[in-house]
Every structure is written in C-alpha cells, then in structure tokens.
Write a protein that holds these residues in place. Structure first.
Motif, PDB file in Angstrom:
ATOM      1  N   LEU A  71      11.572 -26.141 -11.673  1.00 55.82           N
ATOM      2  CA  LEU A  71      10.601 -25.703 -10.667  1.00 55.82           C
ATOM      3  C   LEU A  71      10.409 -26.821  -9.651  1.00 55.82           C
ATOM      4  O   LEU A  71       9.941 -27.911  -9.988  1.00 55.82           O
ATOM      5  CB  LEU A  71       9.264 -25.366 -11.344  1.00 55.82           C
TER       6      LEU A  71
ATOM      7  N   GLY B 108       6.037 -29.105 -12.666  1.00 57.45           N
ATOM      8  CA  GLY B 108       7.448 -28.742 -12.528  1.00 57.45           C
ATOM      9  C   GLY B 108       8.374 -29.935 -12.592  1.00 57.45           C
ATOM     10  O   GLY B 108       8.226 -30.824 -13.434  1.00 57.45           O
TER      11      GLY B 108
ATOM     12  N   PRO C  96       8.676 -28.698  -6.614  1.00 56.86           N
ATOM     13  CA  PRO C  96       7.339 -28.758  -6.002  1.00 56.86           C
ATOM     14  C   PRO C  96       7.375 -28.333  -4.533  1.00 56.86           C
ATOM     15  O   PRO C  96       8.349 -28.567  -3.810  1.00 56.86           O
ATOM     16  CB  PRO C  96       6.965 -30.237  -6.134  1.00 56.86           C
TER      17      PRO C  96
ATOM     18  N   TYR D 202       6.223 -22.539  -6.793  1.00 55.82           N
ATOM     19  CA  TYR D 202       5.293 -23.598  -7.188  1.00 55.82           C
ATOM     20  C   TYR D 202       3.889 -23.292  -6.667  1.00 55.82           C
ATOM     21  O   TYR D 202       2.896 -23.405  -7.396  1.00 55.82           O
ATOM     22  CB  TYR D 202       5.811 -24.930  -6.632  1.00 55.82           C
TER      23      TYR D 202
ATOM     24  N   ARG E 162      -2.499 -28.388  -9.381  1.00 54.75           N
ATOM     25  CA  ARG E 162      -1.368 -28.666  -8.480  1.00 54.75           C
ATOM     26  C   ARG E 162      -1.837 -29.011  -7.073  1.00 54.75           C
ATOM     27  O   ARG E 162      -1.292 -29.902  -6.420  1.00 54.75           O
ATOM     28  CB  ARG E 162      -0.439 -27.454  -8.406  1.00 54.75           C
TER      29      ARG E 162
ATOM     30  N   CYS F 236       5.286 -21.472 -13.702  1.00 55.68           N
ATOM     31  CA  CYS F 236       5.474 -22.690 -14.489  1.00 55.68           C
ATOM     32  C   CYS F 236       6.862 -22.689 -15.136  1.00 55.68           C
ATOM     33  O   CYS F 236       7.446 -21.633 -15.378  1.00 55.68           O
ATOM     34  CB  CYS F 236       4.424 -22.792 -15.600  1.00 55.68           C
TER      35      CYS F 236
END
Length: 855
Positions: free
Chosen positions: A531, A837, A533, A538, A801, A543
């Motif tokens: 994953l 990620g 960013p 994201y 995040r 996830c």
C-alpha cells in the motif's frame, strides 16, 4: 498397516555412506563405541530400540553393548564428538584447515584428482593431474594417504609449500589452509545439453541449483545429463526438493517403510517442476560409489522420467537414518560428560519413485559407460591463461578445446566448475549406443523446430547480421537454425501475441497503478500485500492484509491479471470508485477518489538520521533519476547521517538506467559501467561531470532477487566505492529486453544477456557473477496472516494516517494500549504496516538498518 501421504517437509534426516565423517565401508564398524556409563548405555539402547526400523528381540537392551550392537545394521551407530562436529560442518558444506584438493597417494606422490574452485589451491594455480612430491620440504613419495594428508592439512590461515611435478616440469607452489565452502552442485551448458554435477546432496543444494539455472530457459535444452558418480548421499529433504524440479506435481518422489507404517512424499505445487517437460531427455551417470540420496535421485528419475542410467550398478543402500545430538537422548547434563556426540539410527527403508527397491540391489544401469579416455590437456601455461582469462568455463572456449582434441581439459583448468562439461563429454561418447526408445531428441541435435515463417526467418537473419558483431556471423547467424543462433548469442526470443501484449500492459499497470495497492491471490481471495502512501487506496482507508471483494458493485475475480483488468476498466475515466473490503469478520465499503492520473512517488521515510528510499521499481531512466533527485535533495536539506536505497527484488530495464542513476554519485571521468555481450565489449559509460550527491554517505539494500540493471547498478556502486551493500547475494543475472516489429507485423521480444564491469581495463568476464554484500543482513518480513490478525480488531485508521505522517515508537505504543490483548513486542510491526502501509514497512526496516549501519 498404516499409510500416510505427505508433502515435502523439512526433516532432521540425512542419509549417505559418508554423511558423518567420510568413513569407508571398512571403517563403519569402528565408528560405534560403548557409552561412558551404565545410565548412558541404558538410555541409548532404549532410544535405538524405539526408533529402529524393525523390531529388536525382547530383552535386547539387557544384553552387553557388544551383543546389542551385533543386532543392528551397519548404519546404526554412535557418533563421537569430533565426528558430530564434522557432520555439522559437512551439512553446511564446510571443510576446515584444507587447501581444497582431492588427491590419492601413489608411489610417485599424491596425484591431484580434483580441485575445488572455492579453495586456496585453485587460486594458487594447482591443477588436476599435478603430482605433489613434497610438503614444507618433507618428501611424501611413498608415504601413505593418511600421513601425507595430515601434512597438507593444518590450522586455518597457515601457509603450506608444495613441491609439484607437472609433466616434465617441477614447480614450488605456496598456498594456505582455510575453511572451504564445498559447492554441492555445478552446471554448464553446451549446445542444447545441460550438464549437472552433484558432489553431495548437502544443505542448500536445491536453492543453489535454482540460482545456477535461473538464466537458462527449459525450451533451450533438449538433454540434461546429471553426474552423481562417487556421490555418497546427503540430506533427504534436499534430495526431495531437487527431484521435484524435474518431476510433475503429484508424482511420488519416494515411499518409506518403517515400524508398522508406510508413508510417501509427493511433489506439491509449491516446488514446481521447471524441468519436468517430458520432451527433455534425462541421462544419469552413476557408479558403485553412488549411494543413498544418489540412488533415490537416479531411481525416481528412472521411474517417472524414463531417465537413461549410464555406468555401473549403484552401491545399494536403501535405508534412511535419523541423526540426533546426544543431549536429545540422555539429557544435557549427562551429555556434557559423555564421549558421544550423537546417535544415528536407521528408521526406515526407502523406495525411489514409490516402487523401486534399491536396498542391497542398487539402481541398475541401462548401458555401461564407455572406457575412460587417456587424459590430454593443454600445456600448463595455456591452461593457467585460460583459468585467469575466463572465471568460469564458457561454451565457445569448450568448443574450441573440443576441436583441438583435448580430453579432461575442463576439470584440469577450472576444477569442479569444469565437471558439468566433463559429464557432457561422457554423454557424447555413449550417445550412439543409447537405444532409440530411450532417446527423446536427435543424437546430433541437427533437427530444431522453428517458430518463424520463412519470410520472418529471412528478415530476422538480416537483422542479426546488421546489428550483431564480435562473433563469427557467417557460421552462427547464416548457417545455424535461428533458435540455436539466438542461444549461442546468449539471447532468447519469443513471439508476442496480441494477448501477450495486452497481458503485459495489464501487469505494468498493476506495477505502476494509480490506485496505490499491490495485490496477490491467497486462498481464493484478492489480498492487499502492498500500500503506497498518499494514493487513493491509502486516503480511503484500505490496509495491507485487507481482502478486496467487490468493486463498482461487481465481484472481483480471484485472479491477479483478470482482477487488474477489471480495476483498470473501472478507474480509467472514473472520479470515484466504491470497493467492498473484508477485514477480519467484517465487510464494509470504502470510497476511492481519483484526481489527475500520475505515477506514485518513490516511497521514503526518515528516522533517526537515516533516509530510506524505496527504489525497487525502476522505470525509464528519466523518471527514476528525477524522482531520486527529489528524494536526495530532501535528504540533503535534513542533514542526515546516511541514505539507504532499497533495490531488493528490483530488475530495472537497461544498463543505461543504471548508468544514469550512478552519475548522481560519481566523480568526473569515472568509468561507471562497461557492458560486454558474448565476451565482446559493447559500450562504456563514463561520468561527464561530478555528481551532485557524490559525497552522500550511501547504503544499498540487495537480496537474491535483485537482478538485471538493478544488479548492475548495485555492483558498480560497490566496486567504484560509492556505496556499501547490505543484505544477501544477488541473483547473478543481467539481461535486458528489446521489442522488434517485423514487416509481417510479427512482434518479437528478445531478451539479451550481458555482463557489466566497472572498468574496461584488462580481461573481461564471460559470465555474470552475483554481487556479494559488504554486510550480511537478513531482512524482516511480516507475514500477511499476522497483519490480518492485528487489522481484524481495527476500525477507522484514517485519523491516524491524516494526523501523523509516519509511525513512531510512541505512536505505536499509544495505539496498542487501546487494543484488547495487544502485545507491544509482537504487534508493533504488523500495526505499523496496517496503518501506514509501505511507509510502515520502511519504519520496520529502519530498525534493522540502524543496527547494520550503526547509525
């Protein structure tokens, strides 16, 4: 009678005539000694009675040790502490305090019969056929094998002076004693024949074989000759894994019969069968010294692949021993006082292919080997020149020596690296005797099927004559069948169908996708395994470890390529996409929002003075260079201690990509890369100016899947002194791909191998050599199952995040306190990857990097 069918598993089982200490059959009875005490004796007897492959008489454990030992077979015995230590070294393929030769005592001195390419004797110039007459000014003429061997062996690091007779010439050669890693397998290709020499079935054999044949395509080979002569056996597990590279899925490798039970090992999909094509003929060379694992190997190939067995009947040992340390039998406290290192017990008989009986019978040959030829080799100085000019034997050199009528040259010049070519020569001597029913290809290899139409073939020949130089174009390009011409030019070619082209576009899109995920199929589900960013996935809250179920209201197919075709179609012009995600036992929708399409930036992370930059996907040269410059500028502004570039698993496209990246760190006038194809210098890249980042303290992460331009980049950076390498040895494969469109519209994909070196001076290498790290590092990987276990209890990760750009130890600790039953030591790594990620993965790597780089 109980019967079990099992797949290949790692077992603490080994078998072979010489598996412990290299003893001869006559020495086997001397290996067992009575345990030191009565308690030891009782425990050892009881252990053997419980494990032995057939029941022993009642009350056997009450007999004297001598009487008890007489009830056992020759392979069940005790192992001294010295023999146990030697056994552990042998499993790792190490011999200590040696110079790296195999020699036998004669009245004239010790005749060198083999030279290990990894040993000091090879580097000092010793060759097969040399006669050692003296050691450190002591004559060994007339001395027995044991005495002369003890003079040659000694403490690691000490030097030894050898008086050597080579033909009519007397030489004094100084070498030294060292720990020597024995190569369990070597390979070589001549024409369309693959030669394989297996010395012993030691630990790491199957993985080493995979690495050695990585650049050889099975469709380039029509014959494999495997030499197991004088091979005493080794690891059962390694034998099974290697066999499954030649057998089809579901084939029974071997069956066993033990105390009231039968079971079998079958090939499972995990190990594949890259050499299982029935059109490839297999020939096995064996003799009376081929035992145990060698007999299992030859027998299974004879049963399932109709392998032609050439030579004499094998030794005839069809029994398996389990070998355990003595502390596992009598306990650690008693083991400290015991003179015994381990116990070896026969636990079962084995039957190659599930049905062949070899115990006491051996594997019968189909035809005998032709009488040995008298050795005729190049002059000593010419042989040394060949060894220094060519690090490994090369097909064209072998062909030229064949044409000169030399016999036994390959092993003389290159030691064990030449053994596969000797096996090929032995096969050539018996080819005419092999019955047609056994033979799957033409004896002289003149008939080669072609994929080209006559018009396409003519155009391809013109293209090769126009573009290729440095070899005999007339004999290769004009005369040879095209497929063989490509083979000799170290190239492979395939026709690209419209379906192939479409599939390649899908896979490239999946690699550089704007959604921001990496997908794999696991247990019939599409699982997010990467994953990036800042990408739509994201920002939507997907996830690592999530399973994607639906997209745009339609089920996603659990097939990697077809799933990406679906996603590509749904997102090509869309601004928004709803994806149904399954996390643990919950399933819920997430909404991905797309802006203007752009490639994701290189994942990076800064922590504790280190800047980590993920360079594993090397695109075109400009894109890679611009993105790396941006990352390095940020690192400069932050005044960091060091920068780490990650090229694990990276391939790259062309050497030009590697050279462009190197220019960032080079000094004006530095030779960056010199490229050779088929031993011919093609191009040298030189730095035109000082690189903007030439003073950067740089580390590069590598592993066994780093190859092609990425491997050339890492190797040249190391050898030019621009960076230190961390990780494991690279693949040793460098190749690039070029597409050609013929007049007929046929598209060709030509994969061309090359060798890179940082300097054009001196001789050139003919084979790619793997790049070894400056610091050995094992890179951590968090299993997807662990990530899914942690993510199953999470709800919304977006606040973390968006609020925190990257993980820190305090953030992870704070989050873990909110999860019921969480363990900080166990769950911090998977939690970092779930929330952040690939940036979380980089954070986990930095902990290892700090130790490796000491920053």
């Amino acid at each position: 009678m109980k019967r079990r069918i099992v797949g290949i598993v790692a077992m603490v089982i080994a078998f072979g005539v010489h598996v412990i200490a290299g003893e001869t059959p006559a020495q086997r009875g001397q290996a067992a000694k009575k345990p030191a005490s009565g308690v030891d004796t009782a425990l050892v007897k009881q252990y053997i009675m419980n494990q032995f492959f057939r029941p022993l008489p009642a009350g056997a454990d009450e007999r004297s040790w001598k009487a008890f030992d007489s009830l056992l077979d020759p392979w069940t015995r005790l192992v001294s502490k010295e023999q146990w230590k030697q056994y552990l070294d042998d499993r790792r393929g190490i011999v200590r305090g040696r110079i790296g030769i195999i020699a036998s005592a004669t009245p004239q001195g010790n005749v060198v019969e083999g030279v290990r390419s990894t040993g000091p004797a090879y580097r000092s110039g010793l060759m097969v056929g040399d006669i050692i007459e003296g050691v450190n000014d002591t004559s060994i003429i007339g001395m027995d094998q044991r005495q002369s061997t003890m003079l040659i062996r000694g403490a690691v690091g000490t030097s030894v002076l050898l008086d050597v007779r080579r033909g009519e010439t007397c030489l004094r050669i100084v070498t030294f004693r060292d720990d020597i890693m024995i190569l369990p397998v070597t390979v070589g290709v001549l024409g369309r024949t693959l030669g394989v020499h297996i010395k012993e079935f030691d630990s790491g054999l199957s993985s080493m074989f995979r690495e050695l044949v990585q650049g050889i395509e099975p469709d380039q080979i029509d014959t494999i000759v495997i030499d197991v002569r004088d091979n005493p056996g080794g690891s059962l597990n390694e034998t099974e894994m290697l066999l499954c590279q030649f057998l089809a899925m579901g084939d029974t490798v071997v069956s066993f019969k033990g105390r009231g039970a039968e079971w079998a090992t079958v090939c499972v999909e995990l190990f594949g069968g890259p050499w299982s094509d029935p059109r490839i003929a297999i020939v096995v060379l064996q003799d009376s010294g081929s035992a145990s694992a060698s007999e299992l190997f030859a027998g299974a190939l004879a049963v399932h692949r109709d392998a032609i067995i050439v030579g004499t009947r094998s030794f005839g040992k069809g029994r398996v021993q389990s070998i355990v340390p003595i502390e596992g039998v009598i306990g650690k406290k008693a083991a400290a006082l015991s003179n015994i290192g381990g116990v070896r017990v026969t636990t079962s008989t084995f039957h190659p292919g599930g049905r062949m009986n070899v115990d006491g019978l051996g594997v019968p040959p189909n035809l005998p080997l032709a009488p040995a030829e008298a050795r005729r080799t190049p002059r000593p100085q010419e042989a040394l020149r060949l060894r220094s000019a060519y690090a490994t034997p090369h097909a064209r050199v072998i062909d030229s020596l064949n044409a000169a009528g030399y016999v036994g040259y390959a092993e003389t010049v290159w030691g064990d690296l030449g053994s596969p070519f000797h096996a090929i020569r032995e096969l050539d001597r018996v080819r005419p005797e092999i019955p047609a029913a056994y033979w799957a290809c033409t004896a002289d290899h003149t008939v080669v099927a072609t994929m080209f139409t006559p018009a396409d073939e003519a155009e391809v020949r013109r293209m090769l004559r126009k573009t290729y130089s440095g070899v005999d174009v007339e004999s290769i390009v004009r005369v040879e069948p095209l497929e063989r011409a490509f083979d000799q030019l170290q190239q492979s070619v395939s026709i690209i169908t419209p379906q192939d082209a479409a599939l390649k576009r899908v896979r490239r899109s999946a690699q550089w996708n704007h959604i921001g995920v990496v997908l794999s199929v696991q247990r019939g589900m599409l699982v997010v395994t990467g994953l990036r960013p800042g990408t739509p996935a994201y920002m939507a809250g997907i996830c690592i470890g999530d399973r994607l179920v639906n997209a745009g209201g339609r089920p996603l197919v659990a097939d990697h390529d077809r799933a990406w075709e679906q996603l590509q179609a749904l997102t090509r012009h869309a601004k928004r996409l709803t994806v149904d995600v399954r996390r643990g036992q919950r399933q819920f929708p997430l909404h991905l929002t797309f802006g203007e399409f752009e490639f994701p930036e290189l994942p990076s992370l800064t922590e504790g003075g280190l800047r980590y930059i993920d360079l594993r996907v090397l695109g075109d040269g400009k894109s890679s260079v611009f993105k790396l410059i941006s990352e390095l500028n940020e690192a400069d502004n932050e005044h960091l201690d060091a920068v780490v570039l990650d090229v694990r698993g990276a391939r790259g496209s062309t050497p030009a990509v590697a050279a462009r990246l190197m220019e960032l760190f080079a000094r004006r006038g530095d030779t960056l890369l010199s490229i050779y194809r088929n031993g011919v210098h093609q191009k040298t890249y030189v730095a035109d100016a000082d690189g903007e980042f030439r003073r950067t303290n740089l580390f590069i992460m590598i592993d066994g899947s780093t190859s092609d331009a990425a491997e050339a980049f890492a190797g040249a950076m190391q050898r030019n002194g621009y960076a230190r390498l961390l990780g494991t040895t690279t693949s040793g494969r460098t190749a690039d791909e070029q597409r050609h469109v013929l007049t007929s519209g046929t598209e060709l994909l030509i994969t061309s191998r090359y060798v890179s070196t940082p300097s054009p001076a001196g001789g050139f290498p003919l084979e790619s050599m793997p790049i070894h790290p400056d610091v050995e590092v094992s890179w951590p990987t968090t299993p997807v199952s662990e990530i899914q276990r942690v993510s199953a209890s999470l709800r919304d990760v977006l606040p973390w995040r968006t609020s925190y750009h990257m993980p820190t130890e305090s953030l992870l600790t704070e989050y873990l306190t909110k999860l019921p039953g969480a363990n900080r030591l166990r769950d911090s790594e998977p939690l970092a990857e779930v929330i952040w990620g690939d940036r979380g993965r980089a954070y986990n790597l930095l902990a290892v990097l700090k130790k490796a780089t000491r920053y």
